[in-house]
Enzyme design. Structure first.
Site, short mmCIF file in Angstrom:
data_model
loop_
_atom_site.label_atom_id
_atom_site.label_comp_id
_atom_site.label_asym_id
_atom_site.label_seq_id
_atom_site.Cartn_x
_atom_site.Cartn_y
_atom_site.Cartn_z
N TYR A 160 6.94 1.34 -7.09
CA TYR A 160 7.12 -0.10 -7.34
C TYR A 160 6.93 -0.38 -8.84
CZ TYR A 160 7.34 -0.18 -2.31
OH TYR A 160 7.72 0.07 -1.02
N ASN A 182 3.83 4.34 -5.39
CA ASN A 182 5.00 4.34 -4.48
C ASN A 182 6.29 3.82 -5.11
OD1 ASN A 182 3.44 5.49 -2.58
ND2 ASN A 182 3.07 3.65 -1.36
N ASN A 214 10.93 5.90 -3.00
CA ASN A 214 11.60 4.91 -3.85
C ASN A 214 12.20 5.50 -5.13
OD1 ASN A 214 11.28 2.66 -2.14
ND2 ASN A 214 9.17 2.36 -2.84
N HIS A 224 -1.48 -2.61 -7.07
CA HIS A 224 -0.58 -1.59 -6.51
C HIS A 224 0.26 -1.00 -7.65
CE1 HIS A 224 2.04 0.60 -3.98
NE2 HIS A 224 2.31 -0.29 -3.04
N THR A 248 2.21 -2.43 5.17
CA THR A 248 3.30 -3.41 5.24
C THR A 248 3.73 -3.57 6.70
OG1 THR A 248 4.05 -3.06 3.00
CG2 THR A 248 5.74 -3.71 4.60
C1 8OZ Z 1 6.46 0.91 3.78
C2 8OZ Z 1 7.47 -0.02 3.91
C3 8OZ Z 1 7.58 -1.02 2.98
C4 8OZ Z 1 6.69 -1.10 1.93
C5 8OZ Z 1 4.24 0.96 0.01
C6 8OZ Z 1 4.27 -1.40 0.26
O1 8OZ Z 1 4.77 2.05 0.24
C7 8OZ Z 1 4.73 -0.24 0.68
C8 8OZ Z 1 5.69 -0.16 1.79
C9 8OZ Z 1 5.58 0.86 2.74
O2 8OZ Z 1 3.31 0.86 -0.80
#
Ligand code: 8OZ
Length: 367
Positions: free
Chosen positions: A183, A181, A238, A178, A28
């Site tokens: 999400y 992390n 996260n 994805h 990112t």
């Molecule tokens: C760092 C900052 C923002 C997003 C991930 C897409 O951790 C990210 C991400 C990493 O997969």
């Protein structure tokens, strides 16, 4: 073969033919322009790194509601798709391979990034701990997300399919889903964030359902051997977590064993500080050791590797390819540098996110 010989040997990840086993990790960089269109400089940035065996694009949202940070690009409009096509063409012109990382952030978002859609969507209405960046690039408290309805989930699956179709139009060699992390897809997998009582929550089988449906939808566009999945068992980024990660991710692997994918891509939890720091947690479980044996296809490992540890993990048979993130940010010719055992440029975290060519396209290659 020695670790170094392995690193520089070819490998097929499904139908994707890699000239070496150095993968550019998805990174990112938050430099997209108006319309969440990739920055015009991204062509140069990715083409500079085309000697990687495979480039995985920066995480790219499949919808406006799937966006979680200012400046991240999408792949849901014709303008975005056209910009990606130029990037893919530039990488292919240098004999590189590139897949599109399809992303939906779920609750890791803020309504200012998608004002017409309101609060973020997630499996359950559970607010993440902490703060996040809004459209004004300032920190805001997380909002309580909307728990997705069955109709929302059905719409989401079609958005993955449409994004994959755009990735195909752009000429990508495949896509990476994805599911890591913390999400959206990870939020469905793990029980800290998924407390649904319908067919998408509760049992592990139910929590795996959405990932399976997304893979099926994307498989109507790309053959399964051009699709990868990224996972981060034991990650804590996260505010994600699960009561039994070993059982959960073993079940994920078993499901994916039946999918004939190009690869799975796992982030070692020791490097879980995505986006925040460089600290390594030496006490974290080693997921390549835990899960590689259970997976029957190709395996990419990521998470704070250097040349020596990357060669070692290949030599130990714990991975088929190694993804490098920070090292590829500051060394466009990382492959050549590893080949020559040449010194590496240090990276500057201050220019990772947002900004212009500084820290993006201006890291020098070897003379
Ligand atoms: C760092 C900052 C923002 C997003 C991930 C897409 O951790 C990210 C991400 C990493 O997969």
């Amino acid at each position: 073969m020695s670790g170094k010989e392995l690193m520089f040997s070819t490998v097929n990840l499904g139908a994707i033919e890699l000239k070496n086993r150095l993968v550019m990790a998805p990174l990112t960089r938050m430099r997209a322009v108006v319309g969440h269109v990739p920055n015009p400089l991204a062509k140069t940035y990715y083409a500079q790194r085309a000697s990687a065996g495979l480039i995985i694009s920066e995480a790219t949202q499949i919808s406006n509601l799937g966006m979680g940070y200012p400046g991240t690009p999408g792949i849901y409009t014709p303008e975005q798709t056209a910009a990606w096509k130029e990037i893919v063409t530039a990488v292919h012109a240098k004999s590189g391979r590139i897949v599109s990382q399809l992303w939906h952030v779920g609750r890791i978002s803020h309504s200012s990034l998608h004002p017409e859609h309101g609060v973020p969507e997630a499996p359950s209405a559970i607010t993440p701990a902490g703060q996040t960046y809004g459209a004004d690039w300032q920190l805001h408290d997380y909002e309580t997300p909307k728990a997705m309805s069955i109709q929302d989930i059905a719409r989401l699956v079609t958005e993955y399919q449409a994004a994959a179709q755009n990735a195909k139009v752009a000429g990508f060699d495949g896509v990476e889903i994805h599911a890591a992390n913390g999400y959206l897809l990870d939020q469905f997998l793990q029980d800290k964030t998924n407390q649904r009582s319908d067919q998408y929550g509760g049992s592990i089988e139910n929590r795996l359902r959405l990932l399976g449906e997304v893979i099926d939808a994307v498989t109507t566009v790309f053959p399964s051997n051009r699709i990868g999945v990224r996972l981060s068992p034991y990650g804590t980024f996260n505010d994600i977590g699960d009561s039994d990660p070993k059982a959960l991710f073993t079940a994920v692997i078993h499901q994916l064993n039946g999918c004939n994918l190009a690869y799975i891509h796992m982030i070692e939890p020791r490097a879980t500080g995505a986006g925040s720091g460089d600290q390594i947690n030496e006490d974290a479980p080693i997921t390549s050791e835990m899960f590689r044996v259970a997976y029957q296809g190709k395996f990419i490992t990521a998470g704070g590797y250097d040349q020596a540890t990357g060669e070692e993990v290949l030599e130990d048979g714990l991975a088929d390819a190694v993804a490098y993130g920070r090292l590829f940010i500051s060394n466009p010719d990382l492959v050549e540098r590893f080949w020559q055992n040449a010194p590496l440029n240090p990276c500057n975290r201050a220019t990772f996110y947002g900004g212009n060519e500084l820290g993006y396209t201006d890291y020098p290659a070897l003379k």
